[in-house]
Scaffold this motif. Structure first.
Motif, PDB file in Angstrom:
ATOM      1  N   PRO A  71       0.834  -1.209   0.000  1.00 32.48           N
ATOM      2  CA  PRO A  71       0.000   0.000   0.000  1.00 32.48           C
ATOM      3  C   PRO A  71       0.870   1.262   0.000  1.00 32.48           C
ATOM      4  O   PRO A  71       1.859   1.348   0.708  1.00 32.48           O
ATOM      5  N   GLY A  72       0.507   2.214  -0.839  1.00 30.97           N
ATOM      6  CA  GLY A  72       1.217   3.490  -0.912  1.00 30.97           C
ATOM      7  C   GLY A  72       2.407   3.490  -1.847  1.00 30.97           C
ATOM      8  O   GLY A  72       3.043   4.521  -2.031  1.00 30.97           O
ATOM      9  N   ASP A  74       2.495   3.413  -4.972  1.00 29.39           N
ATOM     10  CA  ASP A  74       2.259   4.205  -6.174  1.00 29.39           C
ATOM     11  C   ASP A  74       2.184   5.704  -5.879  1.00 29.39           C
ATOM     12  O   ASP A  74       2.000   6.514  -6.776  1.00 29.39           O
ATOM     13  N   GLU A  75       2.355   6.092  -4.615  1.00 27.12           N
ATOM     14  CA  GLU A  75       2.312   7.504  -4.245  1.00 27.12           C
ATOM     15  C   GLU A  75       3.719   8.094  -4.299  1.00 27.12           C
ATOM     16  O   GLU A  75       4.711   7.397  -4.107  1.00 27.12           O
ATOM     17  N   ALA A  77       7.014   9.784  -3.194  1.00 21.64           N
ATOM     18  CA  ALA A  77       7.743   9.788  -1.927  1.00 21.64           C
ATOM     19  C   ALA A  77       8.050  11.220  -1.517  1.00 21.64           C
ATOM     20  O   ALA A  77       8.342  12.075  -2.353  1.00 21.64           O
TER      21      ALA A  77
END
Length: 85
Positions: A71-72, A74-75, A77
């Motif tokens: 999870p996360g 693809d966000e 950094a």
């Protein structure tokens, strides 16, 4: 085409001659290291060891699940602390 140039120094790697000079290994072990290094460097060119024929046709078992990203992942950094020189 040779993948590794033996004359190019690699950071953090001591060659067998240096190890002998420092007394870390004796002449016998130094010669063994030099032979093993020569064999390892020659493997890609000789298509030997893990580079032997057959591996380009490998495919994963179809019963294996597809890998997933945590999870996360693809966000974008962000850094909590700015980088400073």
């Amino acid at each position: 085409m040779e993948l590794l140039e033996p004359c190019v120094p690699r950071r953090g790697v001591l060659d067998p001659a240096t190890l002998r000079r420092l007394g870390v290994v004796d002449d016998y072990v130094g010669r063994q290291l030099e032979r093993a290094r020569g064999r390892a460097i020659g493997m890609p060119d000789d298509r030997a060891g893990p580079f032997a024929g057959g591996w380009p046709g490998w495919e994963p078992d179809p019963s294996w699940p597809l890998p997933t990203m945590p999870p996360g992942a693809d966000e974008a950094a962000t850094s909590a602390t700015p980088y400073r020189l």
